[in-house]
Design an enzyme around this catalytic site. Structure first.
Site, PDB file in Angstrom:
ATOM      1  N   TYR A 192      42.844  43.046  31.317  1.00 56.79           N
ATOM      2  CA  TYR A 192      43.950  43.981  31.522  1.00 56.79           C
ATOM      3  C   TYR A 192      43.278  45.252  32.038  1.00 56.79           C
ATOM      4  O   TYR A 192      42.847  46.109  31.280  1.00 56.79           O
ATOM      5  CB  TYR A 192      44.701  44.224  30.215  1.00 56.79           C
ATOM      6  CG  TYR A 192      45.866  45.187  30.342  1.00 56.79           C
ATOM      7  CD1 TYR A 192      46.685  45.167  31.456  1.00 56.79           C
ATOM      8  CD2 TYR A 192      46.146  46.105  29.326  1.00 56.79           C
ATOM      9  CE1 TYR A 192      47.752  46.046  31.576  1.00 56.79           C
ATOM     10  CE2 TYR A 192      47.220  46.983  29.433  1.00 56.79           C
ATOM     11  CZ  TYR A 192      48.013  46.948  30.558  1.00 56.79           C
ATOM     12  OH  TYR A 192      49.071  47.829  30.679  1.00 56.79           O
ATOM     13  N   ASP A 231      46.125  40.858  34.476  1.00 62.92           N
ATOM     14  CA  ASP A 231      46.760  41.983  35.170  1.00 62.92           C
ATOM     15  C   ASP A 231      45.624  42.838  35.719  1.00 62.92           C
ATOM     16  O   ASP A 231      44.965  43.554  34.972  1.00 62.92           O
ATOM     17  CB  ASP A 231      47.634  42.771  34.193  1.00 62.92           C
ATOM     18  CG  ASP A 231      48.366  43.924  34.871  1.00 62.92           C
ATOM     19  OD1 ASP A 231      47.992  44.291  36.002  1.00 62.92           O
ATOM     20  OD2 ASP A 231      49.300  44.482  34.257  1.00 62.92           O
ATOM     21  N   ASN A 233      45.936  45.257  37.910  1.00 58.54           N
ATOM     22  CA  ASN A 233      46.417  46.620  38.139  1.00 58.54           C
ATOM     23  C   ASN A 233      46.003  47.190  39.488  1.00 58.54           C
ATOM     24  O   ASN A 233      45.618  48.355  39.604  1.00 58.54           O
ATOM     25  CB  ASN A 233      45.977  47.539  36.989  1.00 58.54           C
ATOM     26  CG  ASN A 233      47.127  47.810  36.030  1.00 58.54           C
ATOM     27  OD1 ASN A 233      48.276  47.941  36.442  1.00 58.54           O
ATOM     28  ND2 ASN A 233      46.817  47.891  34.743  1.00 58.54           N
TER      29      ASN A 233
END
Length: 348
Positions: A192, A231, A233
């Site tokens: 993440y 993720d 990002n």
């Protein structure tokens, strides 16, 4: 095809999320996109001889579903024989997602390995059904309560587990954001990734993350091929988000710093002989404008305002083993992200 997993009702209300549900600047991404899309409508109309320019339509086949809750019946094609199915999903909080149909997706997908991001758990969950399905579970929990969090749930036991990012100067900032499992044929990294934050206030922290992660993934790749997912990002290119030009260098996830760092992982600018990595879904879909994240706010799902932030990236020498990679774009409502799934030939 396996029987569909059924829910009792499709009319499940989606709760309004507070600012925590849009941690790390996700809310500002969506608001910026919506404002840029509707700015012309909010200004007083002025007489003009010129016709207003319209955004170019997306390529054919780029439309995604607009449902705001999970489908009543969830089913997927059976996995390709002889493959390992890996799913990755930002669940925007396990507690909230569990109330909105998390288990129905997991049961229907039935992956061999499930990578979860933004779990927001404070302790390792005690879920007998989840433990039965995935006997080998690894939870990276943030120092900060109800924040970030990464998990890898597996039907297969790895050789080793690591939850650090070597060389990073702040181990507390890393905690809850990365898990690496070593298997016989490859490494699997679930992340993440740090977000650049509202008004890019944490862009410097992301630069530090990117620097050390680049070195880390390349070091692992010297030992065994790598599968990196979660993720990430970042929206790597202009077709990976809505209103790219208006968001460029203004919105977290789509700045020159972030996109360049991602591009440099795929192909090192300093060493032409260095092993390359592949963004799997994009390689299979070079022109599609499909997204994995739609904010709950501002009717982003209905308006198709989204970002492709969740990915599978793997060592180029694994490419020949990839048999499928899809965004499960109908699986929306249990989170503001859609899951991504990949099937790879053989065992890990």
């Amino acid at each position: 095809m396996p029987p569909a997993i059924s829910r009792t009702s499709s009319k499940r209300k989606i709760e309004n999320s507070d600012d925590e549900d849009f941690e790390d600047g996700q809310a500002s991404q969506s608001q910026s996109q919506l404002q840029s899309q509707s700015q012309s409508q909010s200004q007083p109309s002025q007489p003009s001889k010129k016709k207003a320019k319209k955004d170019a339509p997306p390529p054919p086949g780029s439309a995604q579903p607009t449902n705001k809750v999970l489908p009543v019946n969830i089913s997927f094609p059976p996995r390709i024989p002889g493959t390992t199915r890996i799913a990755a999903w930002n669940i925007c909080g396990l507690s909230a997602s569990s109330k909105k149909g998390f288990k129905f997706y997991v049961a229907a997908e039935d992956p061999d390995i499930l990578v979860l991001t933004e779990t927001k758990v404070n302790d390792i969950p005690a879920d007998p059904a989840l433990k039965t399905r995935f006997p080998h579970q690894y939870w990276a929990i943030s120092e900060k309560k109800t924040y970030s969090g990464t998990a890898i749930l597996s039907k297969h036991k790895p050789l080793s587990v690591d939850m650090t990012l070597p060389g990073h100067p702040d181990p507390k900032a890393v905690k809850g954001r990365i898990i690496t499992l070593e298997f016989e044929t490859c490494f699997l990294i679930g992340t993440y990734v740090v977000n650049a934050g509202t008004e890019l206030k944490t862009l410097e922290e992301k630069k530090v993350w990117n620097k050390h992660f680049d070195a880390y993934i390349r070091q692992l790749d010297k030992e065994k091929p790598v599968i990196w997912t979660g993720d990430l990002n970042v929206a790597p290119t202009e077709i990976d988000l809505t209103n790219a030009k208006k968001n460029w260098n203004k919105t977290p996830g789509y700045t020159e710093v972030e996109t360049t760092a991602f591009k440099n992982i795929l192909q090192s600018p300093d060493d032409p002989e260095a092993n390359k990595f592949i963004d799997v879904w994009r390689k299979l879909n070079p022109e599609k404008q499909h997204y994995t994240y739609f904010s709950y706010r501002f009717n982003c799902r209905l308006k198709g305002i989204g970002w492709r932030l969740d990915m599978f990236v793997l060592s180029e020498r694994l490419w020949g083993r990839v048999k499928m990679c899809e965004i499960r774009d109908e699986i929306y409502g249990a989170s503001d992200h859609c899951p991504l799934v990949m099937e790879i030939e053989g065992t890990l």
